[in-house]
Design a protein around this motif. Structure first.
Motif, PDB file in Angstrom:
ATOM      1  N   PRO A   1       0.826  -1.216   0.000  1.00 19.55           N
ATOM      2  CA  PRO A   1       0.000   0.000   0.000  1.00 19.55           C
ATOM      3  C   PRO A   1       0.859   1.264   0.000  1.00 19.55           C
ATOM      4  O   PRO A   1       1.936   1.301   0.601  1.00 19.55           O
ATOM      5  N   ARG A   2       0.368   2.272  -0.678  1.00 14.40           N
ATOM      6  CA  ARG A   2       1.059   3.562  -0.669  1.00 14.40           C
ATOM      7  C   ARG A   2       1.036   4.122   0.753  1.00 14.40           C
ATOM      8  O   ARG A   2       0.020   4.097   1.438  1.00 14.40           O
ATOM      9  N   GLY A   3       2.152   4.618   1.204  1.00 22.09           N
ATOM     10  CA  GLY A   3       2.259   5.175   2.539  1.00 22.09           C
ATOM     11  C   GLY A   3       2.604   4.162   3.614  1.00 22.09           C
ATOM     12  O   GLY A   3       2.691   4.524   4.797  1.00 22.09           O
ATOM     13  N   ALA A   4       2.808   2.885   3.238  1.00 23.06           N
ATOM     14  CA  ALA A   4       3.190   1.878   4.235  1.00 23.06           C
ATOM     15  C   ALA A   4       4.534   2.259   4.841  1.00 23.06           C
ATOM     16  O   ALA A   4       5.483   2.599   4.127  1.00 23.06           O
ATOM     17  N   ALA A   5       4.612   2.206   6.152  1.00 26.35           N
ATOM     18  CA  ALA A   5       5.815   2.664   6.849  1.00 26.35           C
ATOM     19  C   ALA A   5       6.729   1.495   7.182  1.00 26.35           C
ATOM     20  O   ALA A   5       6.260   0.442   7.620  1.00 26.35           O
ATOM     21  N   PRO A   6       8.030   1.650   6.986  1.00 29.25           N
ATOM     22  CA  PRO A   6       8.974   0.602   7.379  1.00 29.25           C
ATOM     23  C   PRO A   6       9.141   0.588   8.894  1.00 29.25           C
ATOM     24  O   PRO A   6       8.879   1.589   9.572  1.00 29.25           O
ATOM     25  N   PRO A   7       9.558  -0.541   9.462  1.00 30.50           N
ATOM     26  CA  PRO A   7       9.837  -0.571  10.903  1.00 30.50           C
ATOM     27  C   PRO A   7      10.990   0.371  11.210  1.00 30.50           C
ATOM     28  O   PRO A   7      11.988   0.418  10.485  1.00 30.50           O
ATOM     29  N   ALA A   8      10.864   1.146  12.277  1.00 31.34           N
ATOM     30  CA  ALA A   8      11.862   2.175  12.591  1.00 31.34           C
ATOM     31  C   ALA A   8      12.300   2.047  14.042  1.00 31.34           C
ATOM     32  O   ALA A   8      11.485   2.223  14.953  1.00 31.34           O
ATOM     33  N   PRO A   9      13.576   1.738  14.278  1.00 32.75           N
ATOM     34  CA  PRO A   9      14.081   1.723  15.656  1.00 32.75           C
ATOM     35  C   PRO A   9      14.059   3.122  16.270  1.00 32.75           C
ATOM     36  O   PRO A   9      13.901   4.136  15.564  1.00 32.75           O
ATOM     37  N   THR A  10      14.234   3.173  17.565  1.00 31.26           N
ATOM     38  CA  THR A  10      14.292   4.457  18.263  1.00 31.26           C
ATOM     39  C   THR A  10      15.400   5.313  17.655  1.00 31.26           C
ATOM     40  O   THR A  10      16.558   4.895  17.618  1.00 31.26           O
TER      41      THR A  10
ATOM     42  N   GLU B   1       8.656  -5.098   2.976  1.00 37.09           N
ATOM     43  CA  GLU B   1       8.677  -4.489   1.644  1.00 37.09           C
ATOM     44  C   GLU B   1       8.954  -2.992   1.730  1.00 37.09           C
ATOM     45  O   GLU B   1       9.736  -2.439   0.933  1.00 37.09           O
ATOM     46  N   ALA B   2       8.330  -2.324   2.683  1.00 34.82           N
ATOM     47  CA  ALA B   2       8.541  -0.876   2.842  1.00 34.82           C
ATOM     48  C   ALA B   2       9.977  -0.577   3.256  1.00 34.82           C
ATOM     49  O   ALA B   2      10.569   0.421   2.812  1.00 34.82           O
ATOM     50  N   LEU B   3      10.548  -1.422   4.099  1.00 38.58           N
ATOM     51  CA  LEU B   3      11.939  -1.222   4.512  1.00 38.58           C
ATOM     52  C   LEU B   3      12.885  -1.391   3.337  1.00 38.58           C
ATOM     53  O   LEU B   3      13.856  -0.638   3.191  1.00 38.58           O
ATOM     54  N   ARG B   4      12.605  -2.354   2.480  1.00 34.41           N
ATOM     55  CA  ARG B   4      13.441  -2.541   1.288  1.00 34.41           C
ATOM     56  C   ARG B   4      13.364  -1.324   0.374  1.00 34.41           C
ATOM     57  O   ARG B   4      14.389  -0.859  -0.138  1.00 34.41           O
ATOM     58  N   VAL B   5      12.151  -0.828   0.165  1.00 30.46           N
ATOM     59  CA  VAL B   5      12.006   0.350  -0.699  1.00 30.46           C
ATOM     60  C   VAL B   5      12.750   1.534  -0.098  1.00 30.46           C
ATOM     61  O   VAL B   5      13.462   2.267  -0.795  1.00 30.46           O
ATOM     62  N   ALA B   6      12.607   1.726   1.218  1.00 28.11           N
ATOM     63  CA  ALA B   6      13.274   2.849   1.876  1.00 28.11           C
ATOM     64  C   ALA B   6      14.783   2.690   1.860  1.00 28.11           C
ATOM     65  O   ALA B   6      15.523   3.675   1.763  1.00 28.11           O
ATOM     66  N   THR B   7      15.260   1.450   1.950  1.00 31.92           N
ATOM     67  CA  THR B   7      16.698   1.190   2.023  1.00 31.92           C
ATOM     68  C   THR B   7      17.358   1.262   0.658  1.00 31.92           C
ATOM     69  O   THR B   7      18.467   1.794   0.516  1.00 31.92           O
ATOM     70  N   GLU B   8      16.682   0.764  -0.360  1.00 31.10           N
ATOM     71  CA  GLU B   8      17.305   0.634  -1.675  1.00 31.10           C
ATOM     72  C   GLU B   8      17.031   1.821  -2.586  1.00 31.10           C
ATOM     73  O   GLU B   8      17.419   1.817  -3.745  1.00 31.10           O
ATOM     74  N   GLY B   9      16.346   2.850  -2.102  1.00 31.45           N
ATOM     75  CA  GLY B   9      16.158   4.044  -2.914  1.00 31.45           C
ATOM     76  C   GLY B   9      14.701   4.332  -3.170  1.00 31.45           C
ATOM     77  O   GLY B   9      13.815   3.569  -2.798  1.00 31.45           O
ATOM     78  N   ASP B  10      14.441   5.459  -3.819  1.00 33.33           N
ATOM     79  CA  ASP B  10      13.057   5.837  -4.095  1.00 33.33           C
ATOM     80  C   ASP B  10      12.477   4.967  -5.190  1.00 33.33           C
ATOM     81  O   ASP B  10      13.166   4.266  -5.905  1.00 33.33           O
TER      82      ASP B  10
END
Length: 684
Positions: free
Chosen positions: A290-299, A665-674
């Motif tokens: 889904p658009r806007g899905a957030a990746p897991p984010a540590p503190t 999936e969201a973490l991969r997108v955030a990690t590997e670029g836009d």
């Protein structure tokens, strides 16, 4: 085994190719025996199972042996088909053609094992003259010469191979002469060469048989496959089959796990980036991201405040334990506590039963701790930089080789004011080898190096000190450990599944030594910093399976045994959420330091909080996991399904499972670029 016969005799020439098949089978059997010996030596595959490959039942061993024999038969047939025509062009003597083919097949198997198992590098690390000079009292690093020794080992191996070739050909000549005399009396047969087409067909048939044997998805089939993929013939075959069946060239072929559901569309495959909101499920799991899905984010780690003076902040000691299980804390053995100091430190400060690592590998787990990120990368900012920016003196001490796994750029050790690891004391190592994966020194030597450093420390200068204690690493005992508990430690050769209780007791005895090491370390640290405020954090890189589930080691599962770790905090304050992941600690520690928060950490349960886990890599995981306060959701890509902590199956539409897959999936997108960049990469 067929003898090498002499010249062709017309009576028995038709039966002559049987000698080739007999010798081919013998070569395959020798290669299989060599593979099995190396599997046992490097992974304990037939009784130890360190790292998870344990073929401890008759069906598993039979399946391994049969498949390995077929795979090596494929390799031998391939070598015969290539070498025989070349040998035929050099000599008209049939027995020499056969001898050359046999020697080439055996030599290829031996050299493939040398390079695949890095035997030359291991030998180079063991016999390097630098170690000998250090043992003689000279301060010389062995690593400068290890490469040269490895090269020398290869050179000696080349000479030995040449000698073996000459000796083998002479031996073949002698057998041929003897067989020739028999042939003159009408018995015996010359080694008439099988046709190349026949050899090729045999190799192809064996290749298909091996590929089908490796294609199973059951747990036993996967264990056998993992064992075989460590070995040259089957590794070559798997790579060839994957390449040949990857029609759309997207990196997924017939033997891929999970399989490629769209074999003719390069944009759709199990490792594709699932671009959000485009209506396409590129990786085939959980529908379109889904658009806007957030990746897991540590503190997140806060920036260094400009207004706070460093001297108002506490000295910080982080103690990192190797392969230390959470359930060792508070445990007794034969009525004696295993970790009395850590238990007391937990009572002095605070501890949690809900601390987890994200990946049960030392290098990645440590990099996640230092960088506060789920996807560590070389050159990342770490808390060495954080504390330096706050005016701290930074020091990094490790009882192992922290270059292993290219860790130094991940940790930022080059930016520490003081750095020490086991490479500085190879002559006093407790490990058998100086190879980076094995090298370690005892806690006693490590403590001596730390104490020498602490003698230079002024209590007025804020200090960040990281110390990695490694004595609970496999094989769980060495001669520098003390008999803290009444335990007869097992020898490395006795670490076997059937001996689980003795191995467990040995592990607990090592843990008792580690507890003593932490006590001495904390005492020295507190003596050095005096009455000034200070904080202590103790945690671990991962847990350890001690045959509880049939396996030994770590890095194989996302279960409680391998990912649950201790976390003890003293001298800091504030509310810390539970469950807590290793990557959270950077941000949580820095927040408490910046706020000058003391009075004890309060661990606050958060039912909505999740710790994200994965194995082996973020880009191509075999397992994904969510950890909550009281449950887990573990997704297995090869099986295409998920289970809870208790082993019960999770429904495919379970919101937690869908959330886990979308988080990945969201973490991969955030990690590997836009998205546009990622999409262009897929299209290429």
């Amino acid at each position: 085994m067929a003898a090498l016969p002499g010249d062709v005799h017309p009576v028995s020439a038709r039966r002559a190719p049987l000698a080739w098949w007999a010798w081919g089978l013998a070569c395959a059997a020798v290669a299989t025996a060599l593979d099995a010996a190396l599997l046992e030596a490097t992974r304990g595959g037939f009784g130890n199972g360190f790292g998870g490959i344990l073929l401890d039942t008759a069906p598993l061993r039979a399946r391994y042996a049969g498949t390995a024999l077929v795979a090596n038969g494929f390799a031998v047939a391939l070598v015969f088909a290539c070498v025989a025509p070349l040998a035929r062009a050099l000599t008209t003597r049939p027995h020499r053609v056969l001898a050359a083919s046999v020697l080439a097949a055996l030599g290829a198997a031996a050299w493939a094992d040398v390079f695949l198992y890095q035997l030359h590098a291991t030998i180079g690390a063991l016999i390097t003259p630098g170690v000998a000079m250090e043992l003689a009292g000279h301060d010389v690093s062995s690593f400068d010469e290890a490469g040269a020794i490895a090269g020398a080992v290869l050179g000696v191996g080349g000479v030995a191979s040449s000698i073996a070739l000459v000796a083998g050909m002479r031996f073949a000549d002698r057998l041929a002469a003897r067989s020739g005399r028999a042939a003159s009396r009408g018995v015996g047969a010359a080694p008439a060469r099988p046709r190349a087409r026949g050899l090729a067909l045999v190799a192809l048939a064996l290749a298909f048989a091996t590929a089908f044997a490796l294609g199973g998805a059951s747990r036993g089939a996967r264990t056998v496959r993992e064992a075989l993929e460590l070995q040259p013939a089957s590794a070559l075959l798997v790579a060839a089959v994957e390449r040949a069946t990857d029609v759309d060239r997207d990196g997924a072929g017939w033997l891929s796990r999970p399989p490629d559901a769209a074999p003719f569309d390069a944009a759709l495959h199990p490792r594709a980036l699932d671009l959000p909101g485009n209506g396409i499920d590129e990786d085939g799991v959980a529908g379109d991201l889904p658009r806007g899905a957030a990746p897991p984010a540590p503190t997140p780690a806060p920036e260094a405040p400009a207004h706070a003076a460093a001297r108002t902040r506490p000295h910080v000691l982080v103690v990192y334990l190797e392969s230390f299980r959470y359930d060792v804390l508070g445990r007794s053995l034969d009525g004696r506590p295993v970790t009395p100091f850590l238990d007391a430190l937990a009572r002095e400060g605070a501890s949690t039963a809900h601390a987890w690592v994200h990946s049960p590998y030392t290098t990645r787990s440590r990099a996640q701790l230092f960088g506060g990120t789920l996807a560590p990368h070389p050159g990342q900012r770490t808390w060495i930089d954080d504390f330096a920016a706050r005016g701290y003196r930074t020091a990094h001490f490790s009882g192992q080789d922290d270059s292993f796994g290219d860790s130094e750029p991940l940790l930022g050790t080059a930016r520490a004011d003081r750095f020490y690891d086991a490479r500085s004391d190879t002559a006093q190592r407790t490990s058998r080898s100086t190879a980076p994966a094995s090298l370690q020194v005892s806690w006693k030597l490590l403590l001596a190096r730390v104490r020498a450093f602490l003698a230079e420390v002024r209590s007025s200068d804020p200090l960040f000190l990281y110390v990695n204690v490694v004595d609970t690493h496999y094989p769980y005992w060495h001669e520098d450990l003390d008999r803290v508990l009444d335990v007869d430690p097992v020898d490395r050769s006795e670490i076997r599944a059937w001996n689980r209780e003795a191995v467990w007791r040995t592990y607990l005895a090592a843990a008792a030594n580690v507890d003593r090491a932490v006590e001495a370390l904390v005492g020295s640290f507190r003596e050095a910093v005096g009455n000034t405020p200070h904080a202590i954090v103790v945690t671990a890189d991962h847990g350890q399976s001690i045959y509880d589930d049939g396996s030994l080691g770590h890095g194989r599962r996302l279960d409680r045994l391998q990912t649950h770790v201790p976390l003890v905090v003293a001298g800091l304050g504030g509310d810390w959420p539970e469950p807590i992941g290793a990557a959270d600690l950077r941000g949580l520690v820095l927040r408490a330091v910046d706020a000058n928060a003391r009075g004890g950490v309060r661990f606050v349960p958060d039912p909505e909080r999740r710790v994200f886990q994965y194995l082996p890599t973020l880009e191509a995981p075999s397992l994904l996991g969510w950890r909550s306060l009281d449950d887990a959701w573990i997704y297995d890509f090869a099986r295409g399904r998920a289970t809870h902590e208790d082993g019960s199956e999770v429904a495919p539409d379970d919101p937690e499972l869908v959330g886990l897959l979308h988080a990945w999936e969201a973490l991969r997108v955030a990690t590997e670029g836009d998205a546009p960049t990622a999409h262009a990469a897929i299209d290429r």
